[in-house]
Design a protein around this motif. Structure first.
Motif, PDB file in Angstrom:
ATOM      1  N   GLY A   1       0.805  -1.224   0.000  1.00 18.49           N
ATOM      2  CA  GLY A   1       0.000   0.000   0.000  1.00 18.49           C
ATOM      3  C   GLY A   1       0.829   1.261   0.000  1.00 18.49           C
ATOM      4  O   GLY A   1       0.339   2.325   0.359  1.00 18.49           O
ATOM      5  N   LEU A   2       2.067   1.148  -0.403  1.00 14.92           N
ATOM      6  CA  LEU A   2       2.969   2.305  -0.444  1.00 14.92           C
ATOM      7  C   LEU A   2       3.471   2.490  -1.861  1.00 14.92           C
ATOM      8  O   LEU A   2       3.315   1.618  -2.710  1.00 14.92           O
ATOM      9  CB  LEU A   2       4.170   2.076   0.487  1.00 14.92           C
ATOM     10  N   SER A   3       4.081   3.636  -2.091  1.00 18.50           N
ATOM     11  CA  SER A   3       4.792   3.827  -3.354  1.00 18.50           C
ATOM     12  C   SER A   3       6.276   3.939  -3.024  1.00 18.50           C
ATOM     13  O   SER A   3       6.653   4.362  -1.930  1.00 18.50           O
ATOM     14  CB  SER A   3       4.314   5.085  -4.081  1.00 18.50           C
ATOM     15  N   LEU A   4       7.086   3.549  -3.962  1.00 12.55           N
ATOM     16  CA  LEU A   4       8.529   3.599  -3.734  1.00 12.55           C
ATOM     17  C   LEU A   4       8.978   5.046  -3.505  1.00 12.55           C
ATOM     18  O   LEU A   4       9.891   5.301  -2.721  1.00 12.55           O
ATOM     19  CB  LEU A   4       9.271   2.969  -4.920  1.00 12.55           C
ATOM     20  N   GLY A   5       8.308   6.009  -4.161  1.00 16.28           N
ATOM     21  CA  GLY A   5       8.628   7.425  -3.961  1.00 16.28           C
ATOM     22  C   GLY A   5       8.390   7.871  -2.535  1.00 16.28           C
ATOM     23  O   GLY A   5       9.176   8.630  -1.972  1.00 16.28           O
ATOM     24  N   GLU A   6       7.289   7.412  -1.917  1.00 22.74           N
ATOM     25  CA  GLU A   6       7.009   7.768  -0.523  1.00 22.74           C
ATOM     26  C   GLU A   6       8.097   7.247   0.405  1.00 22.74           C
ATOM     27  O   GLU A   6       8.532   7.928   1.335  1.00 22.74           O
ATOM     28  CB  GLU A   6       5.668   7.186  -0.084  1.00 22.74           C
ATOM     29  N   ILE A   7       8.526   6.025   0.136  1.00 22.30           N
ATOM     30  CA  ILE A   7       9.566   5.422   0.969  1.00 22.30           C
ATOM     31  C   ILE A   7      10.875   6.188   0.811  1.00 22.30           C
ATOM     32  O   ILE A   7      11.551   6.503   1.788  1.00 22.30           O
ATOM     33  CB  ILE A   7       9.749   3.932   0.618  1.00 22.30           C
ATOM     34  N   LYS A   8      11.213   6.532  -0.419  1.00 22.64           N
ATOM     35  CA  LYS A   8      12.454   7.269  -0.681  1.00 22.64           C
ATOM     36  C   LYS A   8      12.396   8.658  -0.051  1.00 22.64           C
ATOM     37  O   LYS A   8      13.371   9.122   0.544  1.00 22.64           O
ATOM     38  CB  LYS A   8      12.683   7.356  -2.195  1.00 22.64           C
ATOM     39  N   ASP A   9      11.236   9.335  -0.178  1.00 23.59           N
ATOM     40  CA  ASP A   9      11.102  10.665   0.423  1.00 23.59           C
ATOM     41  C   ASP A   9      11.263  10.605   1.939  1.00 23.59           C
ATOM     42  O   ASP A   9      11.902  11.464   2.547  1.00 23.59           O
ATOM     43  CB  ASP A   9       9.742  11.275   0.077  1.00 23.59           C
ATOM     44  N   ALA A  10      10.666   9.577   2.568  1.00 19.03           N
ATOM     45  CA  ALA A  10      10.780   9.433   4.024  1.00 19.03           C
ATOM     46  C   ALA A  10      12.234   9.200   4.421  1.00 19.03           C
ATOM     47  O   ALA A  10      12.711   9.752   5.419  1.00 19.03           O
ATOM     48  CB  ALA A  10       9.899   8.281   4.512  1.00 19.03           C
ATOM     49  N   GLN A  11      12.938   8.407   3.636  1.00 24.45           N
ATOM     50  CA  GLN A  11      14.345   8.149   3.937  1.00 24.45           C
ATOM     51  C   GLN A  11      15.167   9.425   3.778  1.00 24.45           C
ATOM     52  O   GLN A  11      15.988   9.752   4.630  1.00 24.45           O
ATOM     53  CB  GLN A  11      14.893   7.067   3.014  1.00 24.45           C
TER      54      GLN A  11
ATOM     55  N   TRP B   1      14.101  12.497   4.029  1.00 23.33           N
ATOM     56  CA  TRP B   1      13.745  13.422   5.097  1.00 23.33           C
ATOM     57  C   TRP B   1      14.467  13.036   6.386  1.00 23.33           C
ATOM     58  O   TRP B   1      14.991  13.890   7.087  1.00 23.33           O
ATOM     59  CB  TRP B   1      12.227  13.396   5.299  1.00 23.33           C
ATOM     60  N   ARG B   2      14.492  11.730   6.693  1.00 23.48           N
ATOM     61  CA  ARG B   2      15.163  11.279   7.917  1.00 23.48           C
ATOM     62  C   ARG B   2      16.652  11.616   7.870  1.00 23.48           C
ATOM     63  O   ARG B   2      17.228  12.088   8.842  1.00 23.48           O
ATOM     64  CB  ARG B   2      14.954   9.775   8.101  1.00 23.48           C
ATOM     65  N   GLU B   3      17.279  11.396   6.708  1.00 25.69           N
ATOM     66  CA  GLU B   3      18.708  11.690   6.590  1.00 25.69           C
ATOM     67  C   GLU B   3      18.974  13.184   6.735  1.00 25.69           C
ATOM     68  O   GLU B   3      19.942  13.588   7.367  1.00 25.69           O
ATOM     69  CB  GLU B   3      19.232  11.182   5.248  1.00 25.69           C
TER      70      GLU B   3
ATOM     71  N   GLN C   1      20.501  17.664  13.004  1.00 22.10           N
ATOM     72  CA  GLN C   1      20.725  17.460  14.438  1.00 22.10           C
ATOM     73  C   GLN C   1      22.211  17.330  14.737  1.00 22.10           C
ATOM     74  O   GLN C   1      22.699  17.874  15.725  1.00 22.10           O
ATOM     75  CB  GLN C   1      19.974  16.224  14.916  1.00 22.10           C
ATOM     76  N   GLU C   2      22.936  16.618  13.867  1.00 20.37           N
ATOM     77  CA  GLU C   2      24.379  16.482  14.068  1.00 20.37           C
ATOM     78  C   GLU C   2      25.072  17.832  13.917  1.00 20.37           C
ATOM     79  O   GLU C   2      25.980  18.156  14.676  1.00 20.37           O
ATOM     80  CB  GLU C   2      24.948  15.483  13.064  1.00 20.37           C
ATOM     81  N   ALA C   3      24.611  18.632  12.946  1.00 18.06           N
ATOM     82  CA  ALA C   3      25.217  19.951  12.742  1.00 18.06           C
ATOM     83  C   ALA C   3      24.957  20.847  13.950  1.00 18.06           C
ATOM     84  O   ALA C   3      25.835  21.596  14.376  1.00 18.06           O
ATOM     85  CB  ALA C   3      24.663  20.595  11.475  1.00 18.06           C
ATOM     86  N   ARG C   4      23.740  20.767  14.510  1.00 19.07           N
ATOM     87  CA  ARG C   4      23.438  21.579  15.690  1.00 19.07           C
ATOM     88  C   ARG C   4      24.305  21.166  16.876  1.00 19.07           C
ATOM     89  O   ARG C   4      24.759  22.008  17.646  1.00 19.07           O
ATOM     90  CB  ARG C   4      21.968  21.432  16.068  1.00 19.07           C
ATOM     91  N   ALA C   5      24.508  19.862  17.020  1.00 16.25           N
ATOM     92  CA  ALA C   5      25.319  19.376  18.140  1.00 16.25           C
ATOM     93  C   ALA C   5      26.776  19.795  17.981  1.00 16.25           C
ATOM     94  O   ALA C   5      27.462  20.063  18.965  1.00 16.25           O
ATOM     95  CB  ALA C   5      25.210  17.857  18.246  1.00 16.25           C
ATOM     96  N   ALA C   6      27.253  19.880  16.733  1.00 11.51           N
ATOM     97  CA  ALA C   6      28.648  20.231  16.487  1.00 11.51           C
ATOM     98  C   ALA C   6      28.890  21.735  16.544  1.00 11.51           C
ATOM     99  O   ALA C   6      30.021  22.169  16.713  1.00 11.51           O
ATOM    100  CB  ALA C   6      29.083  19.701  15.124  1.00 11.51           C
TER     101      ALA C   6
END
Length: 83
Positions: free
Chosen positions: A25-35, A37-39, A45-50
């Motif tokens: 029930g998903l599209s490959l584009g949705e999965i790629k966009d979520a990935q 966005w997470r990255e 967050q890493e840049a803020r911590a540094a």
């Protein structure tokens, strides 16, 4: 474990990732966009911590600000002359 096994079985049967995503029930584009966005958010967050926090400014020895006059004590505007 069951879901992962089912996914791996579909992949072993020769189905592509797009077909597997569609069967869930998903599209490959949705999965790629979520990935993506997470990255991006993890990178932020890493840049803020540094990033070091800016130095704090010492309290300046300034005189206190004068109080603003109350509206009732302000001079009133003159009436506009009629033309």
């Amino acid at each position: 474990k069951v879901a992962l096994t089912a996914l791996l079985d579909q992949r072993a049967a020769g189905e592509g990732w797009g077909e597997i995503a569609h069967s869930l029930g998903l599209s490959l584009g949705e999965i790629k966009d979520a990935q993506d966005w997470r990255e991006r958010t993890e990178g932020m967050q890493e840049a803020r911590a540094a990033t070091p926090s800016p130095p704090t400014k010492p309290e300046a020895d300034r005189p206190p600000r004068p109080d603003r006059p109350d509206r009732s004590t302000r001079a009133e505007r003159p009436e506009r002359p009629e033309i």
